[in-house]
Write a protein that holds these residues in place. Structure first.
Motif, mmCIF file in Angstrom:
data_model
loop_
_atom_site.group_PDB
_atom_site.id
_atom_site.type_symbol
_atom_site.label_atom_id
_atom_site.label_comp_id
_atom_site.label_asym_id
_atom_site.label_seq_id
_atom_site.Cartn_x
_atom_site.Cartn_y
_atom_site.Cartn_z
ATOM 1 N N GLU A 1 0.832 -1.207 0.000
ATOM 2 C CA GLU A 1 0.000 0.000 0.000
ATOM 3 C C GLU A 1 0.869 1.260 0.000
ATOM 4 O O GLU A 1 0.598 2.232 -0.706
ATOM 5 C CB GLU A 1 -0.933 0.032 1.233
ATOM 6 N N GLU A 2 1.934 1.229 0.812
ATOM 7 C CA GLU A 2 2.827 2.393 0.881
ATOM 8 C C GLU A 2 3.515 2.639 -0.460
ATOM 9 O O GLU A 2 3.610 3.774 -0.931
ATOM 10 C CB GLU A 2 3.885 2.194 1.985
ATOM 11 N N LEU A 3 3.971 1.554 -1.093
ATOM 12 C CA LEU A 3 4.661 1.726 -2.376
ATOM 13 C C LEU A 3 3.685 2.151 -3.465
ATOM 14 O O LEU A 3 4.035 2.914 -4.363
ATOM 15 C CB LEU A 3 5.383 0.437 -2.779
ATOM 16 N N ASP A 4 2.459 1.667 -3.368
ATOM 17 C CA ASP A 4 1.445 2.015 -4.359
ATOM 18 C C ASP A 4 1.087 3.502 -4.287
ATOM 19 O O ASP A 4 0.643 4.095 -5.256
ATOM 20 C CB ASP A 4 0.192 1.157 -4.145
ATOM 21 N N SER A 5 1.298 4.101 -3.108
ATOM 22 C CA SER A 5 0.969 5.525 -3.001
ATOM 23 C C SER A 5 2.183 6.416 -3.294
ATOM 24 O O SER A 5 2.104 7.631 -3.226
ATOM 25 C CB SER A 5 0.400 5.839 -1.610
ATOM 26 N N SER A 6 3.320 5.787 -3.654
ATOM 27 C CA SER A 6 4.501 6.573 -4.022
ATOM 28 C C SER A 6 4.516 6.774 -5.538
ATOM 29 O O SER A 6 4.605 5.820 -6.300
ATOM 30 C CB SER A 6 5.774 5.841 -3.589
ATOM 31 N N ASP A 7 4.420 8.024 -5.957
ATOM 32 C CA ASP A 7 4.352 8.319 -7.396
ATOM 33 C C ASP A 7 5.597 7.820 -8.129
ATOM 34 O O ASP A 7 5.525 7.297 -9.234
ATOM 35 C CB ASP A 7 4.191 9.830 -7.631
ATOM 36 N N GLN A 8 6.743 7.976 -7.470
ATOM 37 C CA GLN A 8 8.013 7.578 -8.089
ATOM 38 C C GLN A 8 8.005 6.069 -8.394
ATOM 39 O O GLN A 8 8.350 5.629 -9.491
ATOM 40 C CB GLN A 8 9.145 7.933 -7.114
#
Length: 235
Positions: free
Chosen positions: A219-226
């Motif tokens: 979830e955290e990575l999915d919310s990182s635009d980069q």
């Protein structure tokens, strides 16, 4: 269960891993995401003893394994399914699986694990007397995973299990990875198909040119635009 602290790994003069640190807790599925050549396979090879780090620590269940021989690492409970499957083509399915249990002496346990592998991969049971080289890519992937499980690992390293497989088979392989994990094996997964990997992972690390550049839950990575732009198709 596994702690990697600041490891540096070289191929000759070329530095492939630059100060990589990560942890894996018992029972998790952790995935490594990154472009080709980022250092993901190098990391798995270093954990399993095929490569030796120049600096840094690798602790498995609190004991240091950095630079240990590959067979002693298998004995400790880590199995590696390499990229490209690497089955023994001229041997039968059954003989390949027997080799997975090479370091074991517990005949009853080995027999039990044969049954478990055939339950997980019914296709291998149908083909057990067939030469491994005659199997399809998907069947060879199943065999490579089954062979690794015959060592009864507590930590399973999987390198690109879906590579070159048809989409339907990819789904099957991922379902089996989840089943292996639910039966008590911790998994470190390297996978080009980042979306698929994140769908089953507890946590992930993103590796770029030999360094960890991001980590977190799916979830955290999915919310990182980069991360989204680089690896998840930017959706």
């Amino acid at each position: 269960m596994l702690t990697i602290e600041n490891i540096n790994v070289y191929y000759g003069n070329i530095q492939a891993l630059k100060g990589v640190s990560l942890t894996i807790n018992q029972g998790e599925i952790v995935t490594l995401i990154g472009a080709n050549g980022a250092g993901k396979s190098t990391l798995l090879k270093t954990i399993s003893g095929l490569l030796k780090p120049k600096q840094g620590q690798i602790l498995f269940e609190k004991s240091s394994i950095a630079g240990n021989a590959a067979q002693s690492i298998v004995k400790k409970g880590i199995s590696h399914v390499p990229e490209g499957r690497r089955v023994f083509a001229n041997m039968t399915v059954e003989e390949n699986l027997e080799l997975g249990a090479f370091l074991r002496k517990d005949k009853a346990g080995i027999k039990e694990d044969f049954e478990k592998v055939y339950q997980l991969f019914p296709r291998l049971l149908e083909r057990k007397k067939q030469q491994a080289g005659t199997l399809s890519g998907g069947e060879q992937q199943m065999l490579a995973m089954g062979r690794a499980l015959m060592a009864r690992p507590r930590l399973l390293l999987l390198d690109e299990p879906s590579m070159g497989l048809a989409p339907l088979l990819v789904k099957t392989i991922f379902k089996i990875i989840e089943e292996i994990n639910q039966s008590g094996t911790t998994i470190l997964l390297v996978e080009q198909n980042a979306n698929m990997a994140l769908s089953i992972a507890n946590r992930a690390y993103v590796i770029e040119t030999g360094r960890v550049v991001a980590s977190g839950t799916p979830e955290e990575l999915d919310s990182s635009d980069q991360v989204k732009l680089a690896y998840l198709g930017g959706h």
